[in-house]
Design an enzyme around this catalytic site. Sequence first.
Site, PDB file in Angstrom:
ATOM      1  N   GLY A 115       0.814  -1.207   0.000  1.00  0.00           N
ATOM      2  CA  GLY A 115       0.000   0.000   0.000  1.00  0.00           C
ATOM      3  C   GLY A 115       0.845   1.253   0.000  1.00  0.00           C
ATOM      4  O   GLY A 115       0.587   2.208  -0.752  1.00  0.00           O
ATOM      5  N   ASP A 138       4.604  -9.901   6.019  1.00  0.00           N
ATOM      6  CA  ASP A 138       3.934 -10.848   5.120  1.00  0.00           C
ATOM      7  C   ASP A 138       4.821 -11.322   3.978  1.00  0.00           C
ATOM      8  O   ASP A 138       4.485 -12.301   3.302  1.00  0.00           O
ATOM      9  CB  ASP A 138       2.665 -10.218   4.547  1.00  0.00           C
ATOM     10  CG  ASP A 138       1.708  -9.737   5.615  1.00  0.00           C
ATOM     11  OD1 ASP A 138       1.653 -10.382   6.685  1.00  0.00           O
ATOM     12  OD2 ASP A 138       1.032  -8.716   5.395  1.00  0.00           O
ATOM     13  N   GLU A 233      -4.070 -16.775   7.744  1.00  0.00           N
ATOM     14  CA  GLU A 233      -5.357 -16.102   7.937  1.00  0.00           C
ATOM     15  C   GLU A 233      -6.140 -15.950   6.636  1.00  0.00           C
ATOM     16  O   GLU A 233      -7.362 -15.823   6.656  1.00  0.00           O
ATOM     17  CB  GLU A 233      -5.146 -14.734   8.572  1.00  0.00           C
ATOM     18  CG  GLU A 233      -4.362 -13.740   7.718  1.00  0.00           C
ATOM     19  CD  GLU A 233      -4.146 -12.406   8.407  1.00  0.00           C
ATOM     20  OE1 GLU A 233      -4.679 -12.217   9.529  1.00  0.00           O
ATOM     21  OE2 GLU A 233      -3.443 -11.546   7.838  1.00  0.00           O
TER      22      GLU A 233
END
Length: 367
Positions: A115, A138, A233
């Site tokens: 982002g 991540d 997740e």
Amino acid sequence: MNSEPFRVGILTGGGDCPGLNAVIRAVAKSLMLQHDAEIVGIRDGFQGLIEGHVESLEHVDVSGILTRGGTILGASNKANPFAYYRRDNADVSAEAMKTYESLNLDGLVTIGGDGTMSIAHRLSEMGMNIVGVPKTIDNDLVGTDETFGFDTAVSIATEAMDRIHTTAQSHHRIMVVETMGRYAGWIALHAGAASGADVILIPEIDYDIEAVAEVCRTRERSGQRFTIIAIAEGATPIDGGMAVRERIEDSPDPLRLGGIGNVLAHELKDLVSSAVRTTILGHVQRGGTPTAYDRNLSTTFGAIAASMLATEQYGRMVAYQNGSFTSVPLSEVADKTRTVPLDNALLQSAQAVGTSFGRNDLADIRD
């Protein structure tokens, strides 16, 4: 360069991450010592650039922070100048540009994930001299094989699974451990493989609940009366969707994933004999002191970013590819996600030693 002082801004966008302070330290000290530069710290990511919340950073301010987690500058994962959450998602990029110009900055270092790099790319097109530094636990940034923060997150998740392993053995349980990672399975894969998980479920391979249950039943029948399942997740069952914990509408990515571990445990309990328990590791993976590896990676990234600014290599992100440090255009990073390829060496190695990825037909998926 002109006779004016060389001035550089630094901001940390997105969420916090181990190693941020190490990058701030490396950028600031390198520029101070090598170029007698003035360093401006921008508070709370792009929010500080929009609202003019800045401070001068002296050598003493960036000393002694190498080992500290978090970021001394603060961060925000909602402050998108092109859709600002404090102004009804209005485009306030012109205000960010005004702050940049009013500070007389020669360049700006943006430290963050996908982002942040997407925003940095758009701001660079407006005329800001930007160098990006890849940050995310991540490990999902395109253009670089590694991001700092990932090694720390994997180490934390691995230690947690090691501890859960002993409880699973003692109580003969199936233990489901949910890791972070958003839409990529890097943390679950690396921590799961390192801890010897029996099943690893990642977003890149949708899982068959019956295949997962069969692994557990086979272990029960063979006398191995416990099973460890690592699940990212963002993992999804066949013909199912991601588990969304909540939506935050004023965030660039409104979906907050979480809870797939509980979903899996609920589905498993009627298919196996053993009790099933779930542990969601959550934000503990993002906190605390960075590992030695992440400290060194962050320091190298920061020093290279400083050198790139000094040599006017703008509009690029520092990167690590095939064992060497390099840089890539921000345009190649913006709005992209790096996921685990099915020919990944660790994935294949884990499969070779008997780890299940929740499918009986993984070879067909790879083809």
